[in-house]
Design a protein around this motif. Sequence first.
Motif, mmCIF file in Angstrom:
data_model
loop_
_atom_site.group_PDB
_atom_site.id
_atom_site.type_symbol
_atom_site.label_atom_id
_atom_site.label_comp_id
_atom_site.label_asym_id
_atom_site.label_seq_id
_atom_site.Cartn_x
_atom_site.Cartn_y
_atom_site.Cartn_z
ATOM 1 N N GLN A 169 37.117 48.342 85.298
ATOM 2 C CA GLN A 169 37.710 47.646 86.995
ATOM 3 C C GLN A 169 37.331 46.323 85.032
ATOM 4 O OE1 GLN A 169 39.336 48.047 89.298
ATOM 5 N NE2 GLN A 169 38.804 50.089 89.770
ATOM 6 N N PRO A 170 37.811 44.984 86.483
ATOM 7 C CA PRO A 170 37.175 44.397 85.576
ATOM 8 C C PRO A 170 36.305 43.740 85.010
ATOM 9 C CG PRO A 170 39.169 43.888 87.584
ATOM 10 C CD PRO A 170 38.798 45.026 87.210
ATOM 11 N N SER A 171 35.535 43.835 85.813
ATOM 12 C CA SER A 171 34.126 43.249 85.573
ATOM 13 C C SER A 171 33.542 44.039 84.621
ATOM 14 C CB SER A 171 33.588 43.143 86.907
ATOM 15 O OG SER A 171 33.524 44.699 87.658
ATOM 16 N N THR A 172 34.380 45.547 84.502
ATOM 17 C CA THR A 172 33.322 46.365 83.448
ATOM 18 C C THR A 172 33.239 46.141 82.300
ATOM 19 O OG1 THR A 172 34.633 48.904 85.488
ATOM 20 C CG2 THR A 172 33.824 49.309 83.022
ATOM 21 N N MET A 173 32.139 46.736 81.561
ATOM 22 C CA MET A 173 31.599 46.075 80.249
ATOM 23 C C MET A 173 31.519 47.121 79.283
ATOM 24 S SD MET A 173 27.285 45.494 78.911
ATOM 25 C CE MET A 173 27.145 44.391 80.749
ATOM 26 N N ILE A 174 32.408 46.933 78.658
ATOM 27 C CA ILE A 174 32.306 47.632 77.523
ATOM 28 C C ILE A 174 32.328 47.457 75.650
ATOM 29 C CG2 ILE A 174 35.225 48.597 76.247
ATOM 30 C CD1 ILE A 174 36.436 48.298 79.093
ATOM 31 N N ASP A 175 31.622 48.457 75.279
ATOM 32 C CA ASP A 175 31.957 48.239 73.789
ATOM 33 C C ASP A 175 32.929 47.843 72.760
ATOM 34 O OD1 ASP A 175 30.797 47.847 71.115
ATOM 35 O OD2 ASP A 175 29.441 49.747 71.662
ATOM 36 N N ALA A 176 33.386 47.275 72.593
ATOM 37 C CA ALA A 176 34.502 47.094 72.080
ATOM 38 C C ALA A 176 34.000 46.899 70.114
ATOM 39 C CB ALA A 176 35.428 45.002 71.797
ATOM 40 N N PHE A 177 33.149 48.164 69.577
ATOM 41 C CA PHE A 177 32.866 48.373 68.111
ATOM 42 C C PHE A 177 32.829 46.849 67.358
ATOM 43 C CE2 PHE A 177 33.618 51.924 70.737
ATOM 44 C CZ PHE A 177 32.289 52.683 69.940
ATOM 45 N N SER A 178 33.890 47.377 66.719
ATOM 46 C CA SER A 178 33.558 45.886 65.357
ATOM 47 C C SER A 178 34.302 44.702 65.046
ATOM 48 C CB SER A 178 34.323 46.568 64.128
ATOM 49 O OG SER A 178 33.567 47.786 63.723
ATOM 50 N N VAL A 179 35.387 44.477 66.527
ATOM 51 C CA VAL A 179 35.743 42.851 66.984
ATOM 52 C C VAL A 179 34.317 42.279 67.004
ATOM 53 C CG1 VAL A 179 36.136 42.026 69.596
ATOM 54 C CG2 VAL A 179 37.538 43.906 68.452
ATOM 55 N N ALA A 180 33.370 43.052 67.361
ATOM 56 C CA ALA A 180 31.656 42.628 66.972
ATOM 57 C C ALA A 180 31.497 41.410 65.123
ATOM 58 C CB ALA A 180 30.498 43.083 67.545
ATOM 59 N N LYS A 181 32.379 41.792 64.275
ATOM 60 C CA LYS A 181 32.717 41.281 63.507
ATOM 61 C C LYS A 181 33.098 39.985 62.952
ATOM 62 C CE LYS A 181 32.224 45.400 60.041
ATOM 63 N NZ LYS A 181 32.260 46.858 61.769
#
Length: 380
Positions: A106-118
């Motif tokens: 959903q729009p509010s669901t937390m998701i790990d975007a992995f190397s986007v963090a870089k």
Amino acid sequence: MGKKLVLSAVLCVLFNSCVFFRGTVYMSPDIDDYKHFTTLPLEASEDPFYFPRASYEWKIKLPDSFYDDEKQYKRFDDFLQDKTTAAFLVIYKDSIVYERYFQGYQPSTMIDAFSVAKSFVSAMVGIAIEDGYIKSINDPITKYLPYLNKKLDEVRIVDLLNMRTGMNAADAFKESPMTLPTLYYGNNLKEHIKTIKMKEEPNTRYEYQSAATQMLAMAVESASGKKFVDYFKERLWSKLDMEFDASWTVDSPKYEQIRAFCCLNSTALDFAKFARLYENGGKYNGIQVVPERWVKTSLTQTIPESKDEQGYCYNYQWRVIRDEKEFFAKGLFGQVLYVNKDKDVIIVRIGRKMGIPDWPKLFQDMLVGQEKFFSVKPGS
């Protein structure tokens, strides 16, 4: 031997601290991994920014070059769902023109975007330089992390930013079989970073290394005297009027060392605000959050020969297609924050698997078919 294996497994279960156990239990990484690991909170804004919704929706057609002979997709949504997409968001002229969620997200669901963090870590390096904590990109990393192997004395901050370190720490499993698993599943990142050695002269060639980003974040932490996540909240996260609570995964409750190379957990809508920040030259609502010169340098192909496996120029933890005009942040399983400044478009794709090998190419081809919308003003 059997008793030793049983004892090892029992100890790992009791202390939840070994790479083997975590890797065995959780298998390959997943966008919901934050549920299994220790995280530090990133609070939503008390007065969040909401992307307005356009009065119309883009009718996106799958480019011919991405059709599968064995599958006929009647709708673009069908293609996205088939390619294990969790969230797909298109923002045009600061308004949402297409938004889809699949697989229960959903729009509010937390998701790990992995190397986007870089790319977030890169921004923090620029901020730390602006604040006077880090003196120069040409400083050796050992100036800020003196406990590293002394052979890393010639590795500069800029070498880490551009993944041209010469370190023996490649993400490729055949080259450094335990580097990435230990970074991802280990419970003491500092001790692991201390073991990394050199294999060639720095700034010789591009080689993707998550350990490089980890060192950058640790240098920011050391130079500023602040925990990375606190400095991050103070100087970046809190400036972007985030709508939802988020988190950043750490190595363990004991050490709370940020897993900087991955593991920033947020929503597609809030990730889009970071892309918007860079689209606007580091400004948010007229305030310079990330130094303008840093953004300009980050989005310019300073070393054109530094190419990733798909031929995109890697620069300051971003992929640059056209200097300052078209660029993207990229993560495992096809997580992408894509910006096309000429068309005033931001696209966010988050998925459980890669789906297709080259999402930015899809976006480029897709936008060619959307040109009829570029003269339409949202809200008209």
